[in-house]
Design a protein around this motif. Sequence first.
Motif, PDB file in Angstrom:
ATOM      1  N   LEU A 249       0.879  -1.165   0.000  1.00 17.21           N
ATOM      2  CA  LEU A 249       0.000   0.000   0.000  1.00 17.21           C
ATOM      3  C   LEU A 249       0.918   1.217   0.000  1.00 17.21           C
ATOM      4  N   PRO A 250       1.031   1.918  -1.132  1.00 19.86           N
ATOM      5  CA  PRO A 250       2.009   2.997  -1.248  1.00 19.86           C
ATOM      6  C   PRO A 250       1.632   4.223  -0.440  1.00 19.86           C
TER       7      PRO A 250
ATOM      8  N   VAL B  24      -4.594   0.705   9.009  1.00 20.59           N
ATOM      9  CA  VAL B  24      -3.471   1.563   9.411  1.00 20.59           C
ATOM     10  C   VAL B  24      -3.133   2.524   8.275  1.00 20.59           C
ATOM     11  N   TRP B  25      -3.041   2.000   7.066  1.00 18.84           N
ATOM     12  CA  TRP B  25      -2.731   2.830   5.901  1.00 18.84           C
ATOM     13  C   TRP B  25      -3.777   3.923   5.722  1.00 18.84           C
ATOM     14  N   GLU B  26      -5.057   3.570   5.836  1.00 18.02           N
ATOM     15  CA  GLU B  26      -6.126   4.563   5.702  1.00 18.02           C
ATOM     16  C   GLU B  26      -6.063   5.606   6.812  1.00 18.02           C
TER      17      GLU B  26
ATOM     18  N   TYR C  37       2.098   7.372   4.628  1.00 22.07           N
ATOM     19  CA  TYR C  37       3.162   6.375   4.745  1.00 22.07           C
ATOM     20  C   TYR C  37       2.703   5.087   4.071  1.00 22.07           C
ATOM     21  N   GLY C  38       3.661   4.353   3.570  1.00 21.68           N
ATOM     22  CA  GLY C  38       3.356   3.065   2.966  1.00 21.68           C
ATOM     23  C   GLY C  38       3.231   1.980   4.017  1.00 21.68           C
TER      24      GLY C  38
ATOM     25  N   ALA D  49      -4.497  -9.746   8.901  1.00 20.19           N
ATOM     26  CA  ALA D  49      -3.347  -8.914   8.497  1.00 20.19           C
ATOM     27  C   ALA D  49      -3.741  -7.967   7.372  1.00 20.19           C
ATOM     28  N   GLN D  50      -4.472  -8.463   6.383  1.00 17.55           N
ATOM     29  CA  GLN D  50      -4.916  -7.608   5.274  1.00 17.55           C
ATOM     30  C   GLN D  50      -5.767  -6.453   5.788  1.00 17.55           C
ATOM     31  N   THR D  51      -6.697  -6.767   6.663  1.00 17.27           N
ATOM     32  CA  THR D  51      -7.617  -5.749   7.162  1.00 17.27           C
ATOM     33  C   THR D  51      -6.912  -4.739   8.046  1.00 17.27           C
ATOM     34  N   VAL D  52      -6.088  -5.202   8.965  1.00 19.36           N
ATOM     35  CA  VAL D  52      -5.370  -4.300   9.860  1.00 19.36           C
ATOM     36  C   VAL D  52      -4.410  -3.415   9.064  1.00 19.36           C
TER      37      VAL D  52
END
Length: 147
Positions: A6-7, A119-121, A127-128, A112-115
Amino acid sequence: MQITHLPGRGLVAAVVSSIGVRHDGAHALVTDGLYLDLSRALRNPAADPTMRYRTGLDDDVHAHVLATPGALEVIFRTPVQLRALADEVPVGRLVRLTVACQGGRHRSVAVAQTVGRLVWEAWGGAYGVDIEHHHVDHPVLSSSTPA
């Protein structure tokens, strides 16, 4: 291993990893940061024959994991903890979260995908975030398969 990147406008600031603790060498993948073991916390989708050979990257398996009682509480609490840890480390240092389950194909992958995405959102893409799935491609373990 599969990686979702996630860039961000800045460097990667967090790495969220999923592992299956029954695979050889899995514990060596746990370095620093937070550790979340779902082995007993959430029911195992692998017990359902329709999901057994699929992964938490599949939409219906992912939805099944998130619908498990207690899953959303864990999922919404963990990004807050990871972001709090990120606030305490020097700029440029990675924060890490390792999410574990027995085989590393279902629960740990979906969480892991959801967390990682939450965090990214929450960082607004500043931040990536890298999400690594170490055992998602490994064979399904039977209840009698040794580690």
